[in-house]
Motif scaffolding. Sequence first.
Motif, short mmCIF file in Angstrom:
data_model
loop_
_atom_site.label_atom_id
_atom_site.label_comp_id
_atom_site.label_asym_id
_atom_site.label_seq_id
_atom_site.Cartn_x
_atom_site.Cartn_y
_atom_site.Cartn_z
N ASP A 254 -77.34 51.57 -2.95
CA ASP A 254 -78.57 50.91 -3.37
C ASP A 254 -78.35 50.34 -4.77
OD1 ASP A 254 -81.69 50.77 -2.69
OD2 ASP A 254 -81.43 51.11 -4.85
N LEU A 255 -78.68 49.05 -4.95
CA LEU A 255 -78.53 48.43 -6.26
C LEU A 255 -79.61 48.95 -7.21
CD1 LEU A 255 -77.81 44.66 -5.46
CD2 LEU A 255 -76.19 46.48 -5.95
N ASP A 256 -79.18 49.33 -8.38
CA ASP A 256 -80.13 49.79 -9.39
C ASP A 256 -80.66 48.60 -10.18
OD1 ASP A 256 -79.59 52.43 -8.63
OD2 ASP A 256 -77.86 52.53 -10.01
N GLY A 257 -81.96 48.56 -10.38
CA GLY A 257 -82.55 47.59 -11.28
C GLY A 257 -82.76 46.20 -10.71
N LEU A 258 -82.69 46.04 -9.39
CA LEU A 258 -82.90 44.69 -8.84
C LEU A 258 -84.33 44.20 -9.11
CD1 LEU A 258 -81.95 42.26 -7.17
CD2 LEU A 258 -82.63 43.51 -5.09
N ALA A 292 -71.62 45.82 4.85
CA ALA A 292 -72.85 45.18 5.31
C ALA A 292 -73.93 45.25 4.24
CB ALA A 292 -73.35 45.86 6.58
N ARG A 293 -74.77 44.23 4.28
CA ARG A 293 -76.02 44.29 3.52
C ARG A 293 -77.11 44.60 4.54
NH1 ARG A 293 -79.78 39.42 1.34
NH2 ARG A 293 -81.27 40.70 0.14
N LEU A 294 -77.69 45.78 4.40
CA LEU A 294 -78.68 46.22 5.37
C LEU A 294 -80.02 45.54 5.17
CD1 LEU A 294 -77.84 50.04 5.48
CD2 LEU A 294 -76.88 48.17 6.84
N GLY A 295 -80.24 45.01 3.98
CA GLY A 295 -81.50 44.35 3.68
C GLY A 295 -81.93 44.66 2.26
N GLY A 296 -82.59 43.71 1.61
CA GLY A 296 -83.06 43.94 0.25
C GLY A 296 -81.91 44.29 -0.68
N ASP A 297 -81.99 45.47 -1.31
CA ASP A 297 -80.94 45.90 -2.24
C ASP A 297 -80.06 47.00 -1.65
OD1 ASP A 297 -82.80 47.89 -2.11
OD2 ASP A 297 -83.24 47.97 -4.27
N GLU A 298 -80.07 47.16 -0.34
CA GLU A 298 -79.31 48.22 0.32
C GLU A 298 -78.05 47.66 0.98
OE1 GLU A 298 -82.01 50.01 3.05
OE2 GLU A 298 -82.86 51.37 1.54
N PHE A 323 -66.43 44.64 -13.58
CA PHE A 323 -67.40 43.55 -13.48
C PHE A 323 -68.27 43.52 -14.73
CE2 PHE A 323 -71.66 42.07 -12.49
CZ PHE A 323 -71.42 40.85 -11.90
N ASN A 324 -68.78 44.66 -15.12
CA ASN A 324 -69.68 44.71 -16.28
C ASN A 324 -68.95 44.41 -17.58
OD1 ASN A 324 -71.99 45.31 -14.78
ND2 ASN A 324 -71.52 47.51 -14.77
N GLN A 325 -67.68 44.81 -17.67
CA GLN A 325 -66.92 44.56 -18.89
C GLN A 325 -66.62 43.08 -19.07
OE1 GLN A 325 -63.52 47.11 -18.45
NE2 GLN A 325 -64.53 48.89 -19.44
N ALA A 326 -66.60 42.34 -17.99
CA ALA A 326 -66.34 40.90 -18.10
C ALA A 326 -67.44 40.22 -18.91
CB ALA A 326 -66.24 40.27 -16.71
N GLY A 327 -68.63 40.75 -18.87
CA GLY A 327 -69.72 40.24 -19.70
C GLY A 327 -70.12 38.81 -19.43
N GLU A 328 -69.94 38.34 -18.20
CA GLU A 328 -70.25 36.95 -17.88
C GLU A 328 -71.64 36.79 -17.27
OE1 GLU A 328 -67.13 35.86 -15.27
OE2 GLU A 328 -65.57 35.91 -16.83
N HIS A 329 -72.38 37.89 -17.17
CA HIS A 329 -73.67 37.83 -16.48
C HIS A 329 -74.76 38.42 -17.38
CE1 HIS A 329 -71.34 36.92 -12.86
NE2 HIS A 329 -70.53 37.91 -13.23
N PRO A 330 -75.98 37.98 -17.21
CA PRO A 330 -77.10 38.48 -18.04
C PRO A 330 -77.62 39.83 -17.57
CG PRO A 330 -77.92 36.83 -16.54
CD PRO A 330 -76.42 36.86 -16.34
N TYR A 331 -76.89 40.51 -16.73
CA TYR A 331 -77.32 41.81 -16.20
C TYR A 331 -76.08 42.68 -15.99
CZ TYR A 331 -76.15 38.93 -12.14
OH TYR A 331 -75.53 38.06 -11.28
N ASN A 332 -76.30 43.97 -15.91
CA ASN A 332 -75.25 44.92 -15.56
C ASN A 332 -75.42 45.32 -14.10
OD1 ASN A 332 -73.77 45.11 -17.94
ND2 ASN A 332 -75.18 46.64 -18.82
N LEU A 333 -74.28 45.51 -13.46
CA LEU A 333 -74.28 45.93 -12.06
C LEU A 333 -74.24 47.46 -12.02
CD1 LEU A 333 -74.10 45.23 -9.04
CD2 LEU A 333 -71.61 45.16 -9.30
N SER A 334 -75.19 48.03 -11.28
CA SER A 334 -75.24 49.48 -11.15
C SER A 334 -75.58 49.82 -9.71
CB SER A 334 -76.26 50.08 -12.10
OG SER A 334 -76.37 51.48 -11.92
N MET A 335 -74.90 50.85 -9.18
CA MET A 335 -75.12 51.22 -7.79
C MET A 335 -75.36 52.72 -7.68
SD MET A 335 -72.06 49.13 -5.85
CE MET A 335 -71.92 47.34 -5.92
N SER A 336 -76.34 53.09 -6.88
CA SER A 336 -76.51 54.48 -6.47
C SER A 336 -75.87 54.63 -5.11
CB SER A 336 -77.99 54.85 -6.41
OG SER A 336 -78.57 54.78 -7.70
#
Length: 374
Positions: A254-258, A292-298, A323-336
Motif C-alpha cells: 500500500d502506498l503511503d501518503g497518496l 499487479a496494481r489491484l486498484g487505487g494505492d494497492e 528512488f527517494n535519494q535521486a530527489g527528482e520528484h516533489p514527493y517521497n515514495l513510501s510503501m507499507s
Amino acid sequence: MNSSEHIAIASNPEPPSLLYVQAMRRLITVVQELSLAHSLEAIMAIVRVAARELAQADGATFVLKDKDQCFYADEDAIAPLWKGQRFPMKICIGGWTMQYRQPVVIENIYGDERIPFAAYQPTFIKSLAMVPIRTVDPIGAIGVYWAQYHQPTSEEIELLQALADTTAVAMENVQIYAELEQRVKDRTVELEFANAQLREEVRERKKAEAIIQQLSLTDELTGLNNRRGFLLLAEQQLKLAHRVNASVCLLFIDLDGLKQVNDQLGHEMGDRLIVDAAQVLKQTFRESDIIARLGGDEFAVFVPGCGMGHDVLNRLQRQVVQFNQAGEHPYNLSMSIGLALCQADATTSLEQMIAQADELMYKQKRIKQGHRVQ
C-alpha cells in the motif's frame, strides 16, 4: 434369268470404294478427337491434317471469319500458303463460301473469276475445294488444294463438309467450355477474395479480442496486471508450485501518503506517484514474478521460488531508497508491505495468502501512523 431378276440386279447399289471406307473410318477417328479438344488451337491442329488426308490433297487451310475479313489461321501444305494473313471477305474464296453458305469446287483456279490471282500465283495451287464451317451463319471455312488439276468427287466434298460440320460443333463446345472455365475462374477469384476478407476479419477479430483481453487483465495507468489479471496468473503459478513442491511468497503493498499528494499537489501528481511506484516494482522483481496494481494505492507481487522472503523485502526497500535519494520528484515514495509465505510442503490457497499479506500490511501501516502521531 427372268426380267424381274434383271431388274433386281440392276437396282443393287454399287459397294463403296475401299478409299471411301478408309476415309469414313478416318473421319470417325477425327470426330472422336475433336470431341476431346478443349481449345481452338487443338481443333485447328486436328482439322488441318484431317482435311488434307480425307481429300488426298497437297494442302489444307483453316479459315476463320473475322468481321469483314477472312483470317487464314492455320494450314498444312507442301509449301507455305497464307497462314496468319487476312483478306477482305469480298475478294476471298473463303468469304464467298461463307457468304453463300455452300461448298465451292474450282478445278482450274485460273479460269474462275472469284480467285484473286495475285494471291494464288506464288503458290503451287492448281485446283481447290472449300466448305463452310456451319452452313447457318458460317464462322469459317476449310479449304483443300491440289498441285495438279483435280476434280474432287462428291464423296470427297461430303467428307469435307462432314468434317466442317463436326468442326463447328467442336468450336461451339470449346466456346461453352471456355465460358464455363471463365465462370469457374471468376467464381474462384470471388471465393478467394471472400476467403481473404474472412481471414482478415478473423485476424481483426482476434486482434480485437487480444486487445480486449489485454485491457481486461491490465491496469491502464501503470501497464501492470490489474486485479483480475493478478488473480488469474497467480492462481496458475500457485497450483504449479503445489505440484512441484516449490515455495512462493506474496507481497501486499500500500502506498503511503497518496491522499496527501492528491490533496496538496493534485491528482495528476498522484497518478505520477502511482506510476513511479509501479516502475520501482518492475525494476525490483523478475519478469517471471507477477506484479499487479489491484486498484487505487494497492499493489501485489507474487514471487515463485521465494525462500524466506527477507531478500525480496530488502531488495524492494533498497530500490525505494534509491528512488527517494535521486530527489527528482516533489514527493517521497513510501510503501507499507505485508508478506505471506507459502512453504513447499504447504497447501495454502491464494485467497489465504492475500488475506494474510493484507493483514500484515495494515499492521505495518498502523505502526508507521503511530510513529507519526508520536
